[in-house]
Design a protein around this motif. Structure first.
Motif, PDB file in Angstrom:
ATOM      1  N   ALA A  54       0.859  -5.815 -10.332  1.00 58.79           N
ATOM      2  CA  ALA A  54       0.316  -6.906  -9.223  1.00 58.79           C
ATOM      3  C   ALA A  54      -0.443  -6.086  -8.503  1.00 58.79           C
ATOM      4  CB  ALA A  54       1.269  -7.789  -8.776  1.00 58.79           C
ATOM      5  N   CYS A  55      -1.184  -5.396  -8.749  1.00 61.02           N
ATOM      6  CA  CYS A  55      -2.020  -4.260  -7.679  1.00 61.02           C
ATOM      7  C   CYS A  55      -3.105  -5.026  -7.416  1.00 61.02           C
ATOM      8  CB  CYS A  55      -2.566  -3.266  -8.545  1.00 61.02           C
ATOM      9  SG  CYS A  55      -3.588  -3.254  -9.640  1.00 61.02           S
ATOM     10  N   TYR A  56      -3.559  -6.284  -8.015  1.00 58.23           N
ATOM     11  CA  TYR A  56      -4.721  -6.977  -7.683  1.00 58.23           C
ATOM     12  C   TYR A  56      -6.126  -6.628  -8.043  1.00 58.23           C
ATOM     13  CZ  TYR A  56      -1.914 -10.238  -4.954  1.00 58.23           C
ATOM     14  OH  TYR A  56      -0.852 -11.242  -4.497  1.00 58.23           O
ATOM     15  N   LEU A  57      -6.066  -5.560  -8.717  1.00 61.65           N
ATOM     16  CA  LEU A  57      -7.548  -4.925  -9.010  1.00 61.65           C
ATOM     17  C   LEU A  57      -8.242  -5.708 -10.181  1.00 61.65           C
ATOM     18  CD1 LEU A  57      -7.071  -1.106  -9.076  1.00 61.65           C
ATOM     19  CD2 LEU A  57      -7.888  -2.557  -7.258  1.00 61.65           C
ATOM     20  N   THR A  60      -9.859  -8.818  -8.341  1.00 61.34           N
ATOM     21  CA  THR A  60     -10.878  -8.261  -7.605  1.00 61.34           C
ATOM     22  C   THR A  60     -11.929  -8.019  -8.267  1.00 61.34           C
ATOM     23  OG1 THR A  60      -9.019  -7.349  -6.080  1.00 61.34           O
ATOM     24  CG2 THR A  60     -11.351  -6.548  -5.768  1.00 61.34           C
ATOM     25  N   VAL A  69      -3.631 -13.834  -9.366  1.00 60.72           N
ATOM     26  CA  VAL A  69      -2.014 -13.029  -9.584  1.00 60.72           C
ATOM     27  C   VAL A  69      -1.516 -13.280  -8.047  1.00 60.72           C
ATOM     28  CG1 VAL A  69      -1.327 -10.668  -9.519  1.00 60.72           C
ATOM     29  CG2 VAL A  69      -3.477 -11.255 -10.792  1.00 60.72           C
ATOM     30  N   GLU A  70      -0.159 -13.374  -8.264  1.00 58.12           N
ATOM     31  CA  GLU A  70       0.562 -13.562  -6.965  1.00 58.12           C
ATOM     32  C   GLU A  70       1.621 -12.611  -7.155  1.00 58.12           C
ATOM     33  OE1 GLU A  70       2.154 -17.080  -5.231  1.00 58.12           O
ATOM     34  OE2 GLU A  70      -0.073 -17.652  -5.160  1.00 58.12           O
TER      35      GLU A  70
ATOM     36  N   CYS C  99      -0.659   4.050  -5.443  1.00 65.14           N
ATOM     37  CA  CYS C  99      -1.617   2.958  -4.788  1.00 65.14           C
ATOM     38  C   CYS C  99      -1.425   1.526  -5.349  1.00 65.14           C
ATOM     39  CB  CYS C  99      -3.112   3.322  -4.965  1.00 65.14           C
ATOM     40  SG  CYS C  99      -3.395   5.093  -4.199  1.00 65.14           S
ATOM     41  N   PRO C 100      -1.402   1.405  -6.430  1.00 60.70           N
ATOM     42  CA  PRO C 100      -1.013  -0.047  -7.265  1.00 60.70           C
ATOM     43  C   PRO C 100       0.093  -0.808  -6.591  1.00 60.70           C
ATOM     44  CG  PRO C 100      -1.586   1.569  -9.009  1.00 60.70           C
ATOM     45  CD  PRO C 100      -1.234   2.469  -7.868  1.00 60.70           C
ATOM     46  N   VAL C 101       1.130  -0.232  -6.371  1.00 60.97           N
ATOM     47  CA  VAL C 101       2.110  -1.020  -5.642  1.00 60.97           C
ATOM     48  C   VAL C 101       2.364  -0.414  -4.120  1.00 60.97           C
ATOM     49  CG1 VAL C 101       3.485  -1.101  -7.747  1.00 60.97           C
ATOM     50  CG2 VAL C 101       3.955   0.816  -6.254  1.00 60.97           C
ATOM     51  N   PHE C 209       4.281  -6.831  -0.385  1.00 66.68           N
ATOM     52  CA  PHE C 209       3.808  -7.332  -1.548  1.00 66.68           C
ATOM     53  C   PHE C 209       3.136  -8.796  -1.429  1.00 66.68           C
ATOM     54  CE2 PHE C 209       7.237  -4.901  -3.725  1.00 66.68           C
ATOM     55  CZ  PHE C 209       6.328  -3.629  -3.463  1.00 66.68           C
ATOM     56  N   LYS C 210       2.674  -9.143  -0.284  1.00 69.51           N
ATOM     57  CA  LYS C 210       2.026 -10.179   0.080  1.00 69.51           C
ATOM     58  C   LYS C 210       0.433 -10.317  -0.734  1.00 69.51           C
ATOM     59  CE  LYS C 210       5.071 -13.209   1.501  1.00 69.51           C
ATOM     60  NZ  LYS C 210       5.976 -12.896   3.025  1.00 69.51           N
ATOM     61  N   ARG C 212      -3.447  -8.137  -0.560  1.00 65.99           N
ATOM     62  CA  ARG C 212      -4.061  -6.978  -0.483  1.00 65.99           C
ATOM     63  C   ARG C 212      -4.984  -6.976   0.556  1.00 65.99           C
ATOM     64  NH1 ARG C 212      -2.532  -2.399  -2.521  1.00 65.99           N
ATOM     65  NH2 ARG C 212      -2.044  -2.564  -4.784  1.00 65.99           N
ATOM     66  N   TRP C 214      -8.194  -6.785   1.309  1.00 67.84           N
ATOM     67  CA  TRP C 214      -9.425  -7.414   1.386  1.00 67.84           C
ATOM     68  C   TRP C 214      -9.248  -8.899   0.936  1.00 67.84           C
ATOM     69  CZ3 TRP C 214      -7.602  -3.487  -2.514  1.00 67.84           C
ATOM     70  CH2 TRP C 214      -7.240  -4.267  -3.534  1.00 67.84           C
ATOM     71  N   GLN C 215      -8.200  -9.364   0.803  1.00 69.36           N
ATOM     72  CA  GLN C 215      -8.013 -10.776   0.446  1.00 69.36           C
ATOM     73  C   GLN C 215      -7.821 -11.515   1.541  1.00 69.36           C
ATOM     74  OE1 GLN C 215      -4.638 -10.307  -2.196  1.00 69.36           O
ATOM     75  NE2 GLN C 215      -5.678 -11.284  -3.689  1.00 69.36           N
ATOM     76  N   LYS C 238      -4.677 -17.994   1.994  1.00 65.90           N
ATOM     77  CA  LYS C 238      -4.541 -19.260   1.444  1.00 65.90           C
ATOM     78  C   LYS C 238      -3.859 -20.275   2.654  1.00 65.90           C
ATOM     79  CE  LYS C 238      -3.787 -17.933  -3.224  1.00 65.90           C
ATOM     80  NZ  LYS C 238      -2.677 -17.305  -3.868  1.00 65.90           N
TER      81      LYS C 238
END
Lengths: 131, 424, 826
Positions: A54-57, A60, A69-70, C99-101, C209-210, C212, C214-215, C238
């Motif tokens: 869940a890295c959101y890439l 994006t 994704v959540e 970085c992903p997590v 983990f909520k 990124r 940029w969101q 949101k």
């Protein structure tokens, strides 16, 4: 002149013989697309969970904005996608999501039969994508 | 053999310590008596004329250092003696303090008078407990005798000296890290500027000098600048120096000899030659952070400028000799492990760079390295030199740089053969 | 000013600037990791190295090297880039690349630099760190495997917060950031380290983990808690406030926040928020629609108006615009009974400062305090009520060697600062000490008396307050009082700080006057760099005073309103954004009043204990859901912006007041807060000429950095009398909470989850209590039980209990006194 005419027609008739047709009798016969074909997505499973962190890439990078994704924390304190959905009605099958994935958790399969009866059936949830 | 004049070691007897009575018998505290009759500016001027250079390793002219110090400014100021002698191969300050602690006390008092600092600290290495006890006894004796405390020798000048035992870290030898440690902070170096002379201990002007440097001061005052200059054998040098010999020698004494004595004389005469009849391969002329010198450079006079010209540094005068059977890669690796471990962890090139250099050297030593690794090592030395926060990394790089320069063939041999060529 | 050349560009900067700052000014980007604007130069990361023509041969750290005249600097070259790249490679050797997590991904300095310098692949390999992570506390998560050892957390904690939670331990390669004995974090939880960390080593756990970065939608607003008025940037995802983003570009707080600002936002998202109006039917509050609710309110108030009248009590967390509309509404309803914040507490400003200086606000701005020589803080609670202003004081002491004097009844954090001196007095005697200081200044001829009225009278009145007499009363040595007075008198720049608020109702006018007397006698008002600061407890306390939300002539103030209601002489109460049952002194009185009053309307965001008593409850908006302005304790007007929509059918106080005014026949037709503000600017002294649109990121300080005082008149005030019982209870604010709303926020609750009573070790051993034991406090025939908290800051015989928690029932025994004589038993 006639000779040339016969030669041309012979090619035409040759193609009429059985075994020379290019038409595939779909759906009785199905074509296997190439390995690089970009069809339905698949989430890659790991031992006891999805590989996705869940890295959101992918949402994006997605140009069609069809991925939802959540992320959340699981019992082990790891990051995992609580929700992972792809809206196939909006997907343009560009494959950017697969390219962006840092952990190779997403791939595109050869499945191309995506027709369905209800709009909601086009939203692929995590469970469906893991199959 | 000891026809050279003994200044710092004149009271040195094996296994004994000279305290006040003996020290005064041999002219002790004459320098201080003379100094307090001069003006502080005159004392500073004399030290400047004498050409005394710092004995702690960097060799910065002491008189010049003192001119940066706002001696005439009122308010809190400090003199700090750096006795955190942790450079591998260096033990001269220990010998000095074991033999004759009053010399340091007197030297510090003269320096404190010259700089007008009412408080002086001796920052001493944790392992030098006996030295610290000697100093404490010397301080007590000096106070009793009126050399220390309020109104020293009727001059109106007051000075207190305190001994602080270090918690033991190589980086404490760096003057600003030493100040931090003295303040009770983590021993990290401080950024310069501001220099300690402007903002030092507790944010006040501070001068930090080495033990041996300070011990020379009162002799200069007592006998004059010209006398001091005359002690050296080179034109530019001044005074005598304590040399500590170590390594593959028949004898490893600590001795006092003039500045400008040649390496050959030190090694052959005082060290009794290389042990087991072997030949000398290399030596560290001034402690672990100085580049190697080879057997071909034995006739270089031991002075700051001359050794610098020969591609190394005079450093602390702790000469470590390696015989011909030594693997220079392994020796360097051992040195670098020390520096990597003693890095304070503050700046990236030193903290992460030195362990990496160690790793590369180990690869070479064990024969696992490639020529690319050697190139990376060369590259790293350039990256670490001149980018780190303090001089620790720079010092650590010295031996490695000279290893590649002087023993390049041996290093390449390691790589080509895939093993250490000196080990069967 | 110094001229230098950076990359061929001529730059002129001040002498104190570093090369990095000069480059920044010239718009030249130099990468950094360990540099931070508000911290002292450090120079550890070695990413910012540059070449200086005059210092050839080595690279110079641009963040620590001061500029010199004629310097020629090159910020990029092949050589420099190579060195920078190497540094990054070194850092990445053992940095766990996850970085992903990692929640920092996307705004991570190391990530950005790695990308910028194309550090891929890494030439070096080595072992990755495998240090245990600290996830013990629910607010700050530390994962030292991601640390780049820039030291920013340790530095901000030491230099600005003055707590010193972190330090480096070990040496060389094994160096790491750790707490004392490498245990879990146990600190103020202000999260300053979180905001400074350039990588993902220290992260806010509630945001884990909520999302990124940029969101997130970023909305610049003002913190809704205390009167410090820190700007906060809401991170909205949101329609929910998910985090508070680091922002050091707006406001007065330099990006500094306390636990309330950084972690206290969560009440906004609470499930318990009121979403629909409630009306009492058959004794029960039931949900209804706005029409019915408003009808009930209007008919109820109309009836009450015809009978014995209506009283309006508001809190000070409404915007200026809303307060203005409320004032109009009161007019429309024909009542002058309008008051805020319990009435008593703000009298130090409205009466104290007004009588002495002719103004009703602090005389200078917060940043000026950083340069002060002497700072007098009255009550050690100042750091606890206004932590971020407290951080300015920390910096004044630590960086500018300011002399800090604290007059307090208990020891506090200020007292631990270098050179700080605490004059520890018996509770309730602050005025006596201030009087003694004034007396000593006058007697010694140190006081500035030119152009000061009332000096002779004051001198005569202070005859009973010589330092010696006061020393005997308060327990503070006379010499210390004298020394403090002299210190204040000789300072060129000085500040006097005093916080006010609901728990500090006693002697509030007297304290204001005594502090002002001292300020006048030491020449503070009007002097450059000096100031007298009276800081309100709530986000818009100063705004409420500026807008005169105070009782009209011959009208009732809030205490009298409750008294009248209890006595049956008031027919309706309208309580807006306040929970008197919990936070006002004397719960018995409030209970009776709420019980007896025929018609009670409560407008709030939660169903507070007060709201549970109401006939109608109107759901209102939090600070994150509305637009407008707040005026902070230094008179700075700042914009509050809506970040999220209102929950359910809730309406902003603005909308509710507008609707009600319409129903009362005073239809107001403002187009929005901007239009209201122009009315405020036209009618409020000091606000003239300020335009809503012109309130920029730094806000606008009305009256200027130095407020001109109208007069200088010293007034004699009587001091307090010591309480002679063996045990006395004092109340106040706790660092982690503010008002009652923070008890609905998970962040502050994580640290202080429940009420407590604090006592010293000596008392604890006398009473034989252990930490956490229930203590029974008895006063006025009432008994309450509180869990004991034992530490070293309480003097013998003094107990402290914070007032925020409704369940504590503290105001059953606290009826507004400075110190409550109590009997204590286990």
């Amino acid at each position: 002149m006639f000779k040339a005419f016969a030669k041309g027609l012979s090619i035409t008739f040759k193609h009429m013989l059985p075994g020379h047709s290019v038409t595939v009798q779909y759906p009785h016969v199905k074509l296997k697309p190439s390995d690089r074909f970009r069809g339905l997505h698949r989430l890659v499973p790991a031992h006891d969970r999805e590989k996705c962190v869940a890295c959101y890439l992918c949402p994006t990078v997605c140009p069609a904005k069809c991925i939802t994704v959540e992320s959340a924390e699981n019992a082990k304190g790891e990051k995992y996608p609580r929700i992972y959905e792809i809206d196939m009605l909006r997907c343009i099958f560009c494959g950017y999501c697969v390219e962006a994935c840092p952990v190779e958790a997403l791939e595109m399969t050869g499945a191309y039969e995506l027709a369905n009866y209800r709009r909601s059936d086009f939203v692929f949830t995590k469970e469906r994508l893991l199959k | 053999m000891t026809d050279t004049p003994q200044v710092l070691f004149k009271n040195r007897r094996p296994g004994e310590t000279a305290f006040l009575a003996e020290y005064q018998r041999s002219g002790g505290y004459e320098g201080l008596r003379k100094a307090v009759k001069m003006t502080p500016a005159e004392v500073r001027e004399t030290v400047k004329e004498s050409g005394l250079r710092g004995r702690g390793g960097a060799g910065f002219p002491t008189g010049l250092k003192w001119t940066f110090f706002p001696a005439d400014q009122l308010g809190e100021k400090y003199l700090v003696c750096n006795g955190d002698e942790m450079e591998p191969g260096t033990y001269k300050d220990r010998e000095l303090l074991l033999a004759d602690p009053h010399q340091l006390i007197e030297g510090m008092l003269v320096a404190a008078y010259a700089l007008q600092t009412p408080v002086a600290y001796v920052f001493i290495r944790y392992a030098y407990e006996r030295c610290a006890q000697n100093l404490e006894r010397a301080i007590a004796e000096a106070r009793q005798a009126g050399f220390l405390g309020r109104d020293i020798l009727g001059s109106g000048f007051a000075c207190e000296i305190f001994v602080h035992r270090s918690a033991g870290r190589y980086i404490c030898g760096e003057e600003t890290a030493l100040l931090n440690a003295l303040e009770g902070l983590r021993a990290n170096p401080r950024s310069k500027p501001p220099f300690p002379a402007v903002r030092g201990l507790f944010g006040k002007p501070t001068t930090v000098n080495n033990v041996e440097t300070l011990a020379n001061v009162q002799h200069i005052i007592a006998h004059g600048a010209d006398w001091f200059r005359g002690l050296a054998r080179t034109e530019s040098g001044a005074g005598t120096k304590l040399y500590g010999l170590s390594g593959h020698l028949n004898q490893t004494p600590c001795l006092e000899a003039p500045i400008g004595i040649t390496l050959r004389e030190l090694i052959q005469e005082h060290g009794g030659g290389v042990w087991q009849g072997r030949k000398m391969k290399a030596c560290l002329p001034g402690g672990a952070s100085t580049p190697f010198m080879t057997a071909g450079q034995l006739d270089v006079p031991m002075d700051f400028d001359t050794i610098e010209k020969a591609g190394s540094r005079f450093g602390t005068g702790g000469v470590t000799v390696f015989d011909e059977t030594t693997c220079m890669v392994e020796a360097t690796l051992n040195l670098n492990n020390f520096f990597a471990r003693e890095s304070c962890g503050w700046c990236t090139p030193c903290r992460d760079g030195l362990p990496f250099v160690s790793w590369l050297l180990r690869q070479i030593e064990t024969g696992k390295a490639t020529m690319d690794d050697l190139q990376t090592l060369r590259d790293q030395l350039r990256n670490i030199t001149g980018t780190s926060f303090c001089a620790l990394a720079q010092g650590a790089v010295g031996p490695i740089e000279s290893l590649l320069r002087l023993f390049g063939d041996e290093v390449e041999d390691h790589i080509k053969r895939g093993r250490c060529p000196l080990k069967s | 000013m110094v001229n230098l050349t950076i990359d061929g560009k001529q730059v002129t900067v001040s002498k104190a600037a570093t090369i990095y700052e000069a480059a920044l000014e010239a718009g030249i980007h130099i990468p950094v990791l360990c540099y931070a604007k508000k911290l002292l130069p450090y120079g550890a990361c070695r990413v910012c190295l540059v070449e200086v023509e005059q210092m050839k041969g080595r690279l110079i750290p641009s963040c620590t090297t001061p500029v010199t005249q004629g310097m020629v600097v090159t910020t990029t070259s092949a050589e420099i880039n190579k060195v920078r790249k190497t540094v990054l490679e070194f850092l990445l050797v053992n940095h766990v690349v996850e970085c992903p997590v990692c929640d920092k991904g996307g705004e991570c300095d190391l990530q950005d630099l790695t990308f910028e310098h194309e550090v891929y692949p890494n030439r070096f390999t080595g072992e990755k760190f495998a240090l245990p992570t600290d996830e013990v506390n629910p607010l700050i998560e530390r994962n030292m495997n991601r640390c780049v050892l820039c030291g920013k957390c340790a530095r901000v904690c030491d230099e600005i917060v003055a707590f010193g939670s972190y330090s480096f331990i070990n040496r060389g390669f094994e160096s790491k950031i750790a707490t004392a004995f490498d245990r879990g974090l146990n600190c103020e939880f202000c999260g300053q380290c979180v905001s400074m960390c350039p990588v993902g080593a220290i992260l806010p756990r509630p945001f884990k983990f909520k999302a990124r970065p940029w969101q997130l939608k970023e909305v610049d607003s003002v913190c809704g808690y205390c009167g410090n008025g820190c700007t906060v940037t809401l991170g909205v995802l949101k329609d929910k406030v998910e985090t508070i983003r680091f922002n050091d570009k707006t406001g007065v707080n330099d990006g500094n926040l306390c636990i309330r600002g950084r972690f206290g936002y969560s009440y906004v998202n609470s499930e318990d928020r009121l979403t629909k109006p409630l009306v009492r039917k058959d004794g029960k509050l039931v949900q209804t629609d706005w029409k019915e609710a408003l009808d009930t309110v209007v008919s109820g108030f109309a009836k009450a108006r015809a009978e014995k009248g209506v009283g309006i009590v508001t809190g000070a967390r409404l915007t200026n615009e809303e307060l203005f509309l409320l004032k109009n509404l009161a007019k429309a309803m024909g009542t002058g009974n309008l008051d805020h914040s319990g009435g008593e507490s703000y009298k130090g400003v409205t009466e104290g400062l007004f009588e002495t200086l002719g103004v009703t606000a602090s005389t200078a701005t917060f940043p000026q305090v950083e340069e002060c020589d002497t700072i007098l803080s009255i009550r050690s609670d100042f750091y606890e009520t206004h932590p971020v202003f407290g951080m300015v004081v920390n910096q004044a002491v630590k960086r500018h060697d300011a002399h800090l004097i604290v007059i307090a009844d208990k020891r506090g954090k200020f007292g631990k600062l270098p050179h700080a001196e605490t004059l520890l007095a018996k509770p309730g005697l602050e005025v006596n000490i201030l009087n003694a200081m004034a007396q000593s200044l006058l007697a010694d001829g140190l006081a500035i008396t030119d152009g000061v009225e009332g000096v002779v009278e004051l001198q005569a009145a202070l005859a009973d307050y010589t330092p010696e007499l006061v020393a005997a009363q308060t327990g503070v040595p006379a010499a210390a009082i004298r020394a403090a007075a002299q210190q204040l008198a000789k300072a060129k720049k000085s500040a006097i700080l005093l916080a006010y608020g609901l728990p500090y109702t006693a002697h509030s006018r007297e304290l204001g006057i005594a502090a002002a007397n001292l300020a006048i006698l030491t020449g503070i008002p009007g002097r450059e760099g000096s100031g007298l600061y009276l800081c309100g407890e709530k986000a818009n306390s100063q705004g409420a005073i500026d807008l005169q939300i105070v009782p009209g002539k011959e009208a009732l103030d809030s205490q009298s309103m409750f008294q009248a209601a209890a006595a049956g002489t008031l027919s309706a109460l309208y309580i807006v954004g306040e929970d008197p049952l919990t936070s006002y002194p004397d719960r018995k009185k409030i209970e009776t009043a709420l019980d007896k009053v025929p018609f009670l309307v409560v407008q709030d965001i939660f169903l507070s204990p007060t709201a549970q008593q109401a006939d109608v409850v109107l759901p209102a908006a939090s600070f994150a859901e509305k637009d407008g302005t707040f005026t902070n304790a230094e008179r700075r007007l700042q914009r509050v912006r809506q970040g999220i929509p209102l929950p359910g059918e809730a309406k902003t106080d603005y909308a509710i007041f507008e609707l009600l005014a319409g129903r009362f026949g005073k239809q107001v037709s403002f187009t929005g807060p901007e239009a209201v503000f122009s009315q405020i600017a036209a009618s409020t002294p000091g606000y003239g000429g300020i335009e809503y649109g012109a309130i920029g990121p730094q806000g606008v300080v009305w009256g200027g950095d130095l407020l001109a005082v109208k007069r200088r008149k010293v007034v004699a005030v009587a001091g307090g009398k010591p309480v002679e019982t063996p045990y006395q209870l004092i109340t106040g604010s706790s660092l982690y909470h503010n008002g009652t709303v923070s008890t609905r926020a998970t962040g502050p609750l994580a640290v202080i989850p429940s009420p407590f009573v604090e006592l010293g070790r000596e008392d604890a051993s006398t009473l034989q209590v252990k930490e956490g034991d229930l203590l029974t406090l008895r006063a006025n025939g009432v008994e309450i039980k509180l869990a004991a908290k034992i530490d070293t800051r309480m003097p013998k015989g003094v107990l402290f209990a914070p007032y925020h928690f409704s369940s504590a029932g503290l105001n059953r025994i606290f009826t507004g006194q400075a110190a409550v004589p109590v009997e204590v038993s286990k």
